[in-house]
Structure formats: structure tokens, C-alpha cells
Design a protein around this motif. Sequence first.
Motif, PDB file in Angstrom:
ATOM      1  N   LEU A 166      22.587 -15.588   3.204  1.00  0.00           N
ATOM      2  CA  LEU A 166      21.424 -15.570   2.348  1.00  0.00           C
ATOM      3  C   LEU A 166      21.459 -14.300   1.508  1.00  0.00           C
ATOM      4  CD1 LEU A 166      19.098 -17.531   2.195  1.00  0.00           C
ATOM      5  CD2 LEU A 166      17.793 -15.980   3.608  1.00  0.00           C
ATOM      6  N   GLU A 167      21.026 -14.407   0.278  1.00  0.00           N
ATOM      7  CA  GLU A 167      21.008 -13.239  -0.601  1.00  0.00           C
ATOM      8  C   GLU A 167      19.869 -12.317  -0.182  1.00  0.00           C
ATOM      9  OE1 GLU A 167      22.740 -11.861  -3.060  1.00  0.00           O
ATOM     10  OE2 GLU A 167      24.308 -13.325  -2.588  1.00  0.00           O
ATOM     11  N   VAL A 168      20.203 -11.101   0.209  1.00  0.00           N
ATOM     12  CA  VAL A 168      19.174 -10.109   0.533  1.00  0.00           C
ATOM     13  C   VAL A 168      19.533  -8.859  -0.270  1.00  0.00           C
ATOM     14  CG1 VAL A 168      18.127  -8.750   2.353  1.00  0.00           C
ATOM     15  CG2 VAL A 168      18.959 -11.026   2.848  1.00  0.00           C
ATOM     16  N   PRO A 169      18.550  -8.224  -0.905  1.00  0.00           N
ATOM     17  CA  PRO A 169      18.880  -7.007  -1.649  1.00  0.00           C
ATOM     18  C   PRO A 169      19.544  -5.976  -0.748  1.00  0.00           C
ATOM     19  CG  PRO A 169      16.668  -7.724  -2.155  1.00  0.00           C
ATOM     20  CD  PRO A 169      17.165  -8.620  -1.085  1.00  0.00           C
ATOM     21  N   ARG A 170      20.446  -5.271  -1.337  1.00  0.00           N
ATOM     22  CA  ARG A 170      21.272  -4.331  -0.584  1.00  0.00           C
ATOM     23  C   ARG A 170      20.399  -3.290   0.116  1.00  0.00           C
ATOM     24  NH1 ARG A 170      25.705  -4.767   1.976  1.00  0.00           N
ATOM     25  NH2 ARG A 170      25.572  -2.837   3.108  1.00  0.00           N
ATOM     26  N   THR A 171      19.379  -2.798  -0.632  1.00  0.00           N
ATOM     27  CA  THR A 171      18.565  -1.734  -0.052  1.00  0.00           C
ATOM     28  C   THR A 171      17.821  -2.241   1.170  1.00  0.00           C
ATOM     29  OG1 THR A 171      16.960  -2.343  -1.694  1.00  0.00           O
ATOM     30  CG2 THR A 171      18.223  -0.353  -2.111  1.00  0.00           C
ATOM     31  N   ASN A 172      17.278  -3.418   1.044  1.00  0.00           N
ATOM     32  CA  ASN A 172      16.552  -3.967   2.189  1.00  0.00           C
ATOM     33  C   ASN A 172      17.472  -4.118   3.377  1.00  0.00           C
ATOM     34  OD1 ASN A 172      14.335  -4.063   0.684  1.00  0.00           O
ATOM     35  ND2 ASN A 172      14.285  -6.285   0.413  1.00  0.00           N
ATOM     36  N   GLN A 173      18.642  -4.521   3.065  1.00  0.00           N
ATOM     37  CA  GLN A 173      19.603  -4.709   4.147  1.00  0.00           C
ATOM     38  C   GLN A 173      19.890  -3.362   4.806  1.00  0.00           C
ATOM     39  OE1 GLN A 173      22.408  -7.440   2.544  1.00  0.00           O
ATOM     40  NE2 GLN A 173      23.753  -7.169   4.279  1.00  0.00           N
ATOM     41  N   ASN A 174      20.049  -2.349   3.977  1.00  0.00           N
ATOM     42  CA  ASN A 174      20.330  -1.021   4.523  1.00  0.00           C
ATOM     43  C   ASN A 174      19.181  -0.535   5.388  1.00  0.00           C
ATOM     44  OD1 ASN A 174      22.755  -0.927   3.290  1.00  0.00           O
ATOM     45  ND2 ASN A 174      22.014   0.164   1.483  1.00  0.00           N
ATOM     46  N   ILE A 175      17.987  -0.732   4.871  1.00  0.00           N
ATOM     47  CA  ILE A 175      16.820  -0.288   5.634  1.00  0.00           C
ATOM     48  C   ILE A 175      16.802  -0.973   6.986  1.00  0.00           C
ATOM     49  CG2 ILE A 175      14.317  -0.449   5.698  1.00  0.00           C
ATOM     50  CD1 ILE A 175      14.404  -0.063   2.641  1.00  0.00           C
ATOM     51  N   ALA A 199      23.821 -13.156  10.872  1.00  0.00           N
ATOM     52  CA  ALA A 199      22.912 -13.998  10.096  1.00  0.00           C
ATOM     53  C   ALA A 199      23.413 -15.420  10.094  1.00  0.00           C
ATOM     54  CB  ALA A 199      22.821 -13.495   8.661  1.00  0.00           C
ATOM     55  N   LEU A 200      22.477 -16.306  10.051  1.00  0.00           N
ATOM     56  CA  LEU A 200      22.847 -17.718   9.936  1.00  0.00           C
ATOM     57  C   LEU A 200      23.206 -17.995   8.483  1.00  0.00           C
ATOM     58  CD1 LEU A 200      20.046 -19.349  12.026  1.00  0.00           C
ATOM     59  CD2 LEU A 200      22.439 -19.189  12.619  1.00  0.00           C
ATOM     60  N   PRO A 201      23.989 -19.022   8.257  1.00  0.00           N
ATOM     61  CA  PRO A 201      24.289 -19.346   6.861  1.00  0.00           C
ATOM     62  C   PRO A 201      23.030 -19.761   6.114  1.00  0.00           C
ATOM     63  CG  PRO A 201      25.344 -20.896   8.350  1.00  0.00           C
ATOM     64  CD  PRO A 201      24.752 -19.840   9.179  1.00  0.00           C
ATOM     65  N   ASN A 202      23.121 -19.627   4.839  1.00  0.00           N
ATOM     66  CA  ASN A 202      21.995 -19.946   3.973  1.00  0.00           C
ATOM     67  C   ASN A 202      21.560 -21.393   4.181  1.00  0.00           C
ATOM     68  OD1 ASN A 202      20.196 -20.146   1.984  1.00  0.00           O
ATOM     69  ND2 ASN A 202      21.564 -19.495   0.336  1.00  0.00           N
ATOM     70  N   PRO A 203      20.334 -21.601   4.598  1.00  0.00           N
ATOM     71  CA  PRO A 203      19.925 -22.985   4.867  1.00  0.00           C
ATOM     72  C   PRO A 203      19.455 -23.726   3.636  1.00  0.00           C
ATOM     73  CG  PRO A 203      18.171 -21.500   5.458  1.00  0.00           C
ATOM     74  CD  PRO A 203      19.260 -20.649   4.858  1.00  0.00           C
ATOM     75  N   ILE A 204      19.418 -23.052   2.529  1.00  0.00           N
ATOM     76  CA  ILE A 204      18.833 -23.705   1.349  1.00  0.00           C
ATOM     77  C   ILE A 204      19.884 -24.586   0.696  1.00  0.00           C
ATOM     78  CG2 ILE A 204      17.821 -23.300  -0.910  1.00  0.00           C
ATOM     79  CD1 ILE A 204      16.861 -20.598   0.282  1.00  0.00           C
ATOM     80  N   LYS A 205      19.485 -25.807   0.437  1.00  0.00           N
ATOM     81  CA  LYS A 205      20.402 -26.726  -0.229  1.00  0.00           C
ATOM     82  C   LYS A 205      20.473 -26.386  -1.705  1.00  0.00           C
ATOM     83  CE  LYS A 205      19.938 -30.745   2.679  1.00  0.00           C
ATOM     84  NZ  LYS A 205      19.339 -32.046   2.802  1.00  0.00           N
TER      85      LYS A 205
END
Lengths: 1526, 214
Positions: free
Chosen positions: A214-223, A246-252
Motif C-alpha cells: 500500500l502506498e504510505v508517505p515515506r515520512t509517515n512510514q519513518n515515524i 504489510a499485507l499486499p494492497n487490497p484495493i482492486k
Amino acid sequence: MVSEKSHLGDQQEPGHEDPNADARPLSMPTRRGPRSLPPIPSASRTGFAEFSMRERMREKLQAARSKAESALLQEIPTPRPRRLRSPSEKELETEFGTEPGGKIQTTQQEDDSQSYSRVKFRDSVRKIKSKTPDEEELLDDKDAVDFLLGLDRGAEDIVAVRPADYESVHIRLQKEKELLFIPSRRTVPTYKKLPENVQPRFLEDEGLYIGARLEVPRTNQNIMENRLLMQEPGRRWFGDDGRILALPNPIKPFPSRPLVLSQEQDIKAELETLYKKAVKYVHRSQHMIGSGDPPGNFQLDIDISGLIFTHHPCFSREHVLAAKLAQLYDQYLARRQRNKAKFLTDKLQALRNAVQMSLNPAKTPKSLDTTRRAINEYKSEIRQTRKLRDIEQEKDRTLLKTIIKVWKEMKSLREFQRFTNTPLKLVLRKEKVDQKADEEAYEAEVQAEISELLEEHREEYEQRMDEYRSAHQQWKAWKKAQRTKKKKKKQGVEEHPDDEMEEPYPGEDPVKPVPPEPTNQAVIEQEVRERAAQSRRRPGEPMLVPELSLAGSVTPNDQCPRVEVLRREDVKRRSVYLKVLFNDKEVSRTNSRPLGADFRVHFGQIFNLQIVNWPESLTLQVYETVGHSGTTLLAEVFLPIPETTVVTGRAPLEEVEFSSNQHVTLDHEGVGSGVPFSFEADGSNQLTLMTSGKVSNSVSWAIGENGIPLIPPLSQQNIGFRSALKRADAISSIGTSGLTDMKKLAKWAAESKLDPNDPNNAPLMQLILVATSGESYVPDFFRLEQLQQEFNFVSDEELNRSKRFRLLRLRSQEVPEFRNYKQIPVYDREIMEKVFQDYEKRLRDRNVIETKDHIDTHRAIVAKYLQQVRESVINRFLIAKHHFLLADLIVEEEVPNISSEGSGILGLRLFKLAEQKRPLRPRRKGRKKVTAQNLSDGDIKLLVNIIRAYDIPVRKPITSKFQQPPRSSRTFSEKQAASPTTHSPTHSADYPLSQVLVRPFVEVSFQRTICHTTTADGPNPSWNEELELPFRAPNGNYSTTSLQSVKDDVFINIFDEVLYDVLEDDRERASGIHTRIERHWLGCVKIPFSTIYFQAKIDGTFKIDTPPVLLGYSKEQSVVAERGFDPVRSLSEGSYITLFITMEPQLVPGESVREKTSDMLKKFDSQEDEKLLQATEKFQAECALKFPNRQCLTTVIDISGKTVFITRYLKPLNPPQELLNAYPNNPQATAELVARYVSLIPFLPDTVSFAGICDLWSTSDQFLDLLAGDEEEHAVLLCNYFLSLGKKAWLMMGNAIPEGPTAYVLTREQSHYLIWNPCSGHFYGQFDTFCPLKSVGCLIGPDNIWFNIQRHDSPLRINFDITKPKLWKSFFSRSLPYPGLSSVQPEELIYQRTDKAAAAELQDRIEKILKEKIMDWRPRHLTRWNRYCTSTLRHFLPLLERSQGEDVEDDHRAELLKQLGDYRFSGFPLHMPYSELKPLIEAVYSTGVHNIDVPNVEFALAVYIHPYPKNVLSVWIYVASLIRNR
Amino acid sequence: MAAAGPSVFLLMVNGQVESAQFPEYDDLYCKYCFVYGQDWAPTAGLEEGISQITCKSQDVRRALVWNFPIDITFKSTNPYGWPQIVLSVYGPDVFGNDVIRGYGVAHVPLSPGSTSVCENICFRHKRTIPMFVPESTSKLQKFTSWFMGRRPEYTDPKVVAQGEGREVTRVRSQGFVTLLFNVVTKDMRKLGYDTGPPDTHGILGPSPPQGLPR
């Protein structure tokens, strides 16, 4: 803890501490007790102690404090001040124990340092607020007082009266730092996230599938990472790659349901979706028998570009060589392109390197064992590769040699014959090579090979040596044993002479093994070098590259010898063309083209084949024409049928080889074919060549205008393989087909870089794997749920074997036999095997045509087909039954319809609603009908009230013997003219008033129960009797559907009771009467039970079905009386009976078929235009509003359950030509004949065939195929015939007796209208009072519907002029014009002639069966058959058929009397359409002929079947009983 | 057959339609009937019943108490189609018309047990069924049905015990009815169906320690 304890033990207060050692934190404040002593700040305040008030307060405080202090000292534990302890403090605490002396001091200090800031703050405040110090202080003190006097707060608060704490920002920050954690935004280095000394591992690189994160902003991920690291050092949140798990992106990627566009949004016009009705591709049901697949428009493109002969009889020797050379050169080119030798050499090199690598132990950390194994494998592979390479190289070399050889031969040939025929020229190009490098390479190669071989040999040698050693050992042992044995033998030869014989050696003496010879290096080297020399280019030898060109020149004709010129002339005379054969039929041929000198023919033609059938074979035939003489077929070329994916434009040109086996010898230079020839002068080394060649062509499917390939659908293809494949796996059914496509799929997968580990692709990958690995293996299954196997708790077989489970499953599938099965037993063993028997039998019978019940095979097929249609319709119905409407579930009061009725009516209705709902004196309502569920046998009775009859035939006087001779002596023609004249006088003489004309009584038989009335007198009897017949439902099932499908008929037979005087002797007449009662059948009325069931009652006057010939009876009297003034009356002459039939108790007829139709309309779908359907609904509603009782039909349901507009059924259709030819000049007679033909098609009510479902209309061709239908089908067919005869005809929907709602046909003759009953073939004038049609609802023409809006609906009183809109309301009018609906009927009807022989055979069989039946019905009597009479009757029946049973009575009678003068004869012919045997038997039985029990009675029975086209059979049965006159 | 063991199991249900909570209505009566599968057959007792009309209690609970007894015994070969009790409550509306006040359904409890074996576990098979009525299809119809006292009703109350066709109806909830059941089964275990503890003491088991805070 223990050590701590010991420390504590050293403290001054051991007794105090020890018991609470566990609860140390609690005890802590005690030790800190001194801290709560009055703090220093009090001293700082002394300066302000000026007011007495203050003084007082202080005193108070002091007092309180001392008090509290004393309390404190006594009560040890006080609540700790609320303060977090830092770890450093903790340290301090433990230290206290060791330094008890300094404890207080330290605490004090600490306290000071803490309060320092506070003090400071206070000071500053004081400085600032010095102007109003009093108030502040006052307040402060007040607070303190409040504290003191109020609730008992913490002791410290009480003690420490001081300003609020202030912490400096720095300190606070510092403190906060201890408490708070602000995760950094910086990237966390990977090593922190992983266990120590572990390299991050990227699973994706290792080829494992990892879904998209899933796309998560880098900063959030770092935090998040920082936080996790801080919280839990365990690192269990991090994966091997150092990232958060993380689980794979569930969004179709795409929405699975369409977007719901809000209404505010303006949808652009071009994006708006339009509803288009699905269009049926083929407007024909596939069910039909004999209707083939629809002709499609498919196209196959065959491109024939040219033809090349590889051998031709006209080839000269040079040509032969040239062809050979060309072939070899082609081969060479192909080989060079593949360059296998090079490839193998490279491979060899690579393998050798690999061996070298693995031999080096330093580089390979693997275990020795695996290395050795790998090396061994490598070595064996090296050996093989080497062998292959050698072979390839040798081949290359030989090929090159052959090319050169052939070229040389050709050159010599050219020289020899001194002319050239072919432009072929071979050039050998030399490619220089670096001599030294080449030599080195060569030598290295040889050396490597030698060493390998040596090694190999060594290994072999060692192995052999081992073998030898063991063998040697064995041999030695054997030898030893031998020796000892010999010794023994020598000793015991005398004692045991037989021993030797008994112990023979097991086999021969082992030969002494020979030790293997060690390999000789020199020898091997020799071998290798030899081989190399043979197969390889010598070092330094230039590489030869042959190049073939057509640069040479051909010697012109004038320089050639005569024979050669002759040959060339011959070639010029020849021309070639190709025929294209599709499915073994010639469809096209190419132009004839002359054969070129190079034996090439160019066509360049493309043939577009418009095909209908799936191609089975595609053949090209090569024809050769020599001069003007005939053509010869050289060869046939079979072209493969292209894959469905090969379409025009994408098909490559292919060369297909062919050869012929013709023998040609020519008298010129041409070598001929199939004839041996030689290049040598002495004729040795003979060669025989056959004519052969190549056709270059391409076959592909054409593409239609809109880009759709014109390929026949898959269903049309050879069914076996493809359809199986289609079913087997999803992919091929999607559209691609065949195996090659699977390979394409694999290729596509490889190109598109499909992730093979993605679980989404798993089935696809599996399929591709299978397709690419196994050449021809296709999985014969497609598994949707791969894990299903694991979750099955028993195997399927076991499940199927369980009888209980099977029963449960069948019940839930609503299989008719088990639908109502109750209480399925618990155990399998309790379920009887016979439970399934019926069901299994039915399943079996579905495929077996029962010939017992149906004599005629065609009828059997039709019966089977009908059964299938019935089943499919019932299945549809069952599905529809589970589909509920609101009205099915909820009873809701109808809302008064404002829009249509206006407010006044609404008000009225509301007013009406105000009536009392539950009146005190309710009025009696109609009795509720019985729902037919809880009934049993005997509960239902059929009540038949027979009221009266009219115009019963009357007896003719018994002709005495003496009257007979003059009549019989007349000739036939004479009789006809004379009979009325001779008859009438006898008439008047024969009817004295006293004589009883006829004594009729009525017998009603239903389900083999018979009741009869009393006997009445005269031709117009009145009985007025009620007969009661019990009713039994089939299988005791009284459900609605079952009752609707009862096929039984009620037979109402009218008999004449005849008394015969049997007294033999006249003398006894005085003393006794001896008579015998005989009954003679006069006619019958047949009413199907289903009619009674649906009509609830039947009330009316019916025409009695009387046989055309009723011997001994006539009704001339009445006819004569009326004929004078009523000419129309004659049309309906006959006898009539008035009946009233009903059932007791009254049964609910379920939902009546027609009522249900409207319900079903909503459930079954339609092909009709929505607007049209709405119009029909509106039309029907309007009609129903005005005349609710009149039938109005606009749409009907066709056989596949679709709603069809009714006019589509009407279209002129051709009647059988045979019928038209019968009366070419008499249209009325033709019409009657056609009506008769239609009436001969058996009648089968829809309600019976489609139990309780609905009225289905079949088209006329379906009707003729089925040979069964109800009134509508008959009427439609008859109307269509009339239309094609040029009549004005309409379908007339109305009510008739006894059918109820039915369909008739109305035709307009010159001046009057005729009403035709399609089921009986009779027609009536408009003003015929006995016309069974009693009311007319609507008329239907081919292009419109007219609803009767006249006051009356009886045909007698209405006007049939449909052009008057006041009388007839038309459906299509100016406001709604006729849209030109296409017909559902076929273009024309095709009639097969019925097989006369089959009809004759059927006739014999029926006769036999009926005779047997009559004998069966007379179990107590002897049944004699009068053969003579039978044959007479048999002759007479065709006559009846020809005249359609009219006006033959007299002749017939006379004929019979002439032949059987001695007999008293009673009998009659029966006529009916043929459907099955059962109705025939039933009809014969109902006449009661067999009931005569006169001892000397004889019977006669003859059957005649007249075949009409399309297997319509008219059956005549003549039954008679004869009694010999004394 | 006796040797082969039982071929049916029995389910004896008795209990009562105890009371109802219909905040807005009074003077209601209740009708009950059982719906069961094809493999079931009642052997004794009453399949249907109509209760007396009851008035609201005058205390705070405002309960409508019927205490109307149920007593029926089924036999069956198959747990499929386990009996359900269908309740329909009727009462007069403002105009005095008898209208439907609620439909409800509940399965007969699967496990045997009684409502009052011991004081501690009382009301083991006490069921409180939410009741509902079908809605009118339109506002106008709602008005006329109210006005005429002809509210929409199910053609057959038994449809509430089945799933089929329910999707076409819209309902509104309306009150509760409390039912008490005592259930006795016979031979179920012998036929391989385990529906619960063999005796009711089983679930009592070791009682949780007393002094624990709740």
C-alpha cells in the motif's frame, strides 16, 4: 532482593522495616518523613507578618500543623507526594540504606534544590505585586484556611503552604524528554530494524511473490518505524527486508460495480447509456426437430500464389541435377542458419569450463560429494555433446561435399551436352582463416578430447578391473571348491557312484577371467585425430561458402540439338491450372497458366469461399494440359484448414508439397517420370523420379466489414473434440481455441512478464505450464477451487452411494417423484431400493423410444420431444415459482386509482369504504371452493345431468327378405337415381304412428365407470336425469397441477335399445314373451375432463358425433321436414343433446391457465419491443374495462416461453399441394379439404401437455412437426392456409361449447361469413343456431387485432365488418400504426409424403390389436370373426374416406345387404385422427359393440388408414356385429 | 425395528407465550403456529393456537401477559427443517378494526432443557422475539390502509419462517414477545445428533468463584 534485605536489616529501624519488606514503596515515605517537616519558606515570610490577622492565622496554622505533625508521627504511612520517580532517584534510595546518617541531609538538600525555583518565582511575584501584597496574601491564607478547615487533604499540602510550583522551561523540557517521545521523521537505518549481523533479505529478488504494498508517505512510514523501534525492541514488526510487515494492497485497480452517478451530475449525452433490447440471432428454437443450423455467412480466403515443380516429366537431365542442387542448397542454407555445430561447440566449451570450475575446490564451498556428482554429470554430458557435435560437423561437411559434387556433375553434363538449360550457377567462396590460431585451436581441441577420452577409458578400465578382481576371486573360490570336490570324488567314487550325477555343476565352468588391458594413449590419440580429420575442417584449410545464383545463361534454341528443342517445345505446350475443392466439391479453379522454362507457374489468385458448412476438407487439384489434348490430373494437394485465429492479412504463405505417381515416357530430352533413367553413358546407376512439386498458398478466414472474422461458430465444428475442450477449461472457452493458442498464451505470458508467483495468476500459470511442457496434454478439467479436495469430508462416490443423501438431494432438486417425500428414513438400510426405481426408469426411458405405446416411430419421437419440452417448461415454471412478487406475499388493499377514474369516483369509493366492515348481519357469500389438497379418492364426484336430445336417428324398418332381391339386382348407378323414389313410398308405409321409432338411452362412461339413464322414446327424447360418477385423480394426487393434467375424457354415448323377439315358435307367443335386449350405438359426445375442471360447469346443447354410416338408422324424416325452408340448416344437420356437467364439490381450478398467463408475462421475458408491450397492456386493460367477459388476446407465449405479439403467427402458408390438386376448380371443396386436413392433426390440450403452466403457442411448422396441438394451433394453421388460398380469413377468439375459451376461424365468402371449427373441420354459417361458438371476443388478422365492442357478442347478432370503428376497436390505428412485424412462421411449409407402406403396416397392426382387445373384452364368450364381412368392410372404407363420409349410406347399405343378405347386421365406421393407439381403443370400447352376447354373434372389424402429407393419418375403423337370420 | 434402534427422534416442546411488549398498543391477542420441514411430523399436541385478548398491566412494566400454553411433540428423521414457532399478534386499531400488530418467528430451542431446573439457571430457554409488520408500498396506501383498517398482511404468516421471497417485502419493527420453552428430546443422541449437554446440571458445572468482582 535478598541482598537488599540484608542491607535494610542494617538500618536503624529494622523492626519497622522488616515486616513490610515486600511493600517497600509504601514504606518509603516514612523514611522520607522529615521532608514533610515545616519548610524553610516560612522564614522568608516573617517580614510580612504585620497584621494581627495574619498573626492569628499563623497561630492557627501552627496549632493545626503541630496537631497534624503529631498525627503524622503516629500514623506512619502518608500518601506520597505525587511525583514520578526517576530511576536515578531510585538509586539514591538504595543508597540511603547504606548511609543512614546522611539521609536526612540529602533529602533536605534535594528538597531545597527542588523548591529553589519555586522560591525564586515567589520572590519575583512578590516583587511585581508589591503594591497589593495584602490582598494576595490574604487570599493565600484564606486558601490555606480552606484547606485546613475543609477536607482533609494530603498532609504535605497542609504542611507545605507555598506558592504553586513553577518549573522553568528547560527543566520542563528536560522532564518532558524523560516522559515524551517524539518519533523522528528521519529514515531509520536498516541495521536497527534487523537482528544484528543480518543482511536484509529481499524476497522479491529471490523470486518469491510479494504483492504490491500500500502506498504510505515515506515520512509517515519513518515515524511509524521509529515509534515501533522505541516501543518494542523485539523487532517483530519488521520483515526480513527491514521494512514493516504489510499485507499486499487490497484495493482492486478497477471498481467491481458500476459507478453510481449522482443525479445532480450532468451526464454527457455521448456518455449516456442506451438500453437496447437483446436481439435473438436466430429466430428459431433449437428444440425443433429437423430444423438445421442456420445458414451463416462465413468466408474462407484461399490465396494461391504459385506452383513450382521439383520434378516434371519434361525435366532434362540438367534440370534434374539443378533441382537436386537447389534442394541441397536450400538444405545448406537452412543448416547454416541453425548452425548447430557451432552451438554444440559452445556448449561443449561451457561444460568444460564448468568442470574446471568445480574441480577447483577453493572456489566451491559445497561438499565433496555433490561436487563429484556434479562433475560426473557434466562429464557424461560432455561426452554426449561431443558425439552430437561430431555428427553435426560431419553432416555439414558431407553436405558441402555433395553440393560440390552435384555442381561438378552438372558442369560436366553441360560440357557433355554442349548446351545449358538452367541459369543455375554455383560459386564457392573461400574465406581465409588465421592459420596459426586455427591450428592452435584445432590442436587444443584434439588434446582436450584426448584427455577426456583417456580419463573416460581410465575410469572404464578401473571399473573393469574391479569387475575382474571380483570375478577372479570368485573363480578362485570355485577352483578351490572344485579341487576339494575332486578329491572327495576320488575318495567316494566307489561308495557313491551316483553322486556325480546328482550334483551337476550349475552351468558351465566359470572361465578364468582375463584382466582388462590398460588403455593405450597412443591408440586413442590416433583415433581422435582420425575422426577429427574426417569430420572437421583441417587447420588452415579455408572455409568454403557455396553461393548459388541464377546468373548463368541458357543456351538459345538454335544452338541446341533437336531433342532438346523438342523438349522445350513440349514444355511450352504445357499449361497448368488448379481446382479448389471444398468438402470434396469443386468450388473454383484458377486460370490455366503456361508452364515456364524454369518449371514455375505463377497464379497469384485469391479465392473467397462463401461457406455455410464447417470445412472438413480443402483440396487443390493440379491439372496439366498438354496442347489441345485432354487434361490430366497430376496430383492432389490437401490444405490444412486454418485455425480460427488465422485471418486474412495475417496468414503467411506456405508451401505444400505434392507428388504424383504417373508414369510418363517422352521421346525427347525430357527424362519422364516414374521411368528409370541414368546419367551415366552405360546406363548404370539408374534413377527413378516421380513428378512432384510445391504449391505456395495461404488459407485464412476472411474479415467482415466490421472487423469480425467470418468464422463459423464453434458449435458448428466437429463437436467431439472442440466442445469437450471448451467445457474443460475456461481459457479456451473464452475465445481462443485449440492447443496452438495455448502456446500463444504462454508466449504472451512470457512477453508481458506475468509474475508467476502471484497467486492471482496461479491457474493461468498452471495451464501454461501444462500447455508448454506436455505437447499434447490438455487438462480434462478446470478446477475452480483448488483446495476443494482437502475439504471434502467424504469422497463423492461415497456420498453418491448413500441412499439417504441421494434422496435428500433429489428432494431438494424438486424432482417430481420426490418433491413431496416425507420423513426420509434415518438409515440407508431403511430406504428401499424400489424408491428410486420409478425415477431411474424414467431417466432411462427418456432416451429409449417406447414402441409399445406408440406404434409409429415418428409419433414416438414426437411424444419424446413433447416430453422434453414439457420438462423444460416445468423447470422454468419451478424457477419462476420461486420468484416472488409482493402480491404473492402480502395482502394489501388496492389503492383507488385516482388517475384513471377521477376524484369523484375516488370520493365515492371512499364513501363506500366507510361502510361497516363487520356488519352485524352479514350477507351470505358464495361457498368457498375447495382447495384440492386434502382430498382423497371418492371425495370428488362428477355430476352429469342429461336433459334431452334432438333429432336422434330413427330405425329403418327391418327389410324383409322378400324386399331384398329387387334392390340388389339394380346396378349401382341406377340405385342412386332410383333410391329416393323407391324409398319414400316405403317410408310412408313403414311409419305407422304406433311404431316406436327409436328408444334411446344415454350411457356416460368416465374412467371406466359406466352409468346410464333410463330409456326414453322417440327421436326427441327427454331424460332429465342426473348421473353421478366418481372421480379418481392420478396416483391419488389431488394437487392442482395434477388435476390439470388429467387426460381422461367423459364419453356420453347414445344407444338405441332394441327389443328382439327371440321366440322360436309362434305357438308359445300366447303363453310367454321372450325377447332379448340389444343396444345399438348411435353416437357419442366426448368432453375432456380438463374442460370440466376449468369451466367448473358445462351447460349447453352439443352436437352428437354420429358415424357417417349408421346401418339401420336414418334421420331423413326430420331433415326432409326442415330442408324446405332453411337452406343453411342443412349445413349443421345432426343430432343434439343438452347436458349439464359439473363437479361436486366444486374444485378451485388452481389459477386458471389464462389468468396465470398475465402473471407469467412478467416473469418470462420477451423479444418484443417495450413500447409494443406497453401498448398491448393498455389495449387489454381498456378492453377489459368495457367488456370484462370478452376474450382479448394480444400477446401469447411461444414454445420457448417468450412473449410474442399474436399477429406474428398469421401469415399465408401453403397447404400441401396434394390437397390443392384434388379439386382444382372448386375452391369451396378445397377449403373443406384443407379444413379436414387440419382437423386430422390430433388434438392435445395445452393444459394437459404443460400441466398448469400456461398456454403455449407453437408455430405452424412446429405444430406440424409435433402433430399435436390445441385449438389455437389448429386455428392458426387453418387461418394461414385460408390466407394462402386467397380467402379473407381471421382468427376468431371466443367462447364455444364445450371447449370454453377457444379459437375459431372466420372467413368471408362472397356474400356471407363462415365460421370454421378448426378441430373438427366443420363450418357453420353466421346465422346457424347450432354453431358451437357462442360469443366472439376479438378477431385477429395478420396485421391487426379487432376487439368486439358491439353490444352483443353472439355471432348471430354481430356484424363482422371490421372496417367500422364503432363496432370493432382495432389495435393498430392511426395513432399507433402497424410497425410491420416480422412473422414467426417459416417462409413456407415443407411436406414430406407419408410412407404408404408404413401406413399400411400400421393399419394391419392396429387391426390386429383391436381384434385382440375385443376378444379381451369378451372374456366369457367366444368371439368369432367373419372374414368375408371384414374384407367387404375393408373395401368400403377407402370409399368413405374419399367421400368424407357423406351421402354414401344408401349405396353402402345396399352393397352390404347384397353381400351379406343372411345376416342381421349392426355396425358403423368410426373416424378419427391418429395420434396414439389408446384413443382408438377407447373409442371402440365406448361403442359397446363387444357387449353383444348373442350366442351366434359374429364380428367384423376393418381398419383403414389414409395417409396425408406430413404424416397426418386419417383412421377409419369399421366395427360390426352380425347375427345370422334364421 | 426395535433391535435396529430408533428410526425417529422425538422433540417435545412445551412452554408458553409469556408476555409481550407493545408500547403503543393494547388489547392484543396472539396466534401461534409451527412451521417444520418435510421430515417432521407432529405426533401429539396442538400445532396452532389463538390466545385470549389481554390488557396491559397497570404497573410500570406495561406488559401484555398472556401466559398462553404451548404443548406439542414432533417426531422426525432429520434435523433439517427444525420446527419454528411463528407468532402473529393482532389487536384493534383506533377504529376498532382488527389489524396485525406483529409477526415474529423463533426456532424451537435445539438443546433440551427446562426453564426452571434450579433458581440459578432459570430461563434457559427464554426467547424474546422481535416483532415486525409489513409496510405499505406507498404513503397513500399507508394512509388508506390505516383509514380503512386493512393493513398489509402476509398471505400466510408462515412465510416469516422462510427466507424465500422475503426480499420483496419491507417491514417495520414493532414490539417484542417473550416465549418460554421446555424442551425434551428423545433418541437424538442415539441417532448421532448431539445437541447439548446430557443433563442440565452439566452447564451449571463448577460455578465461578464467588468473591470475584463482577
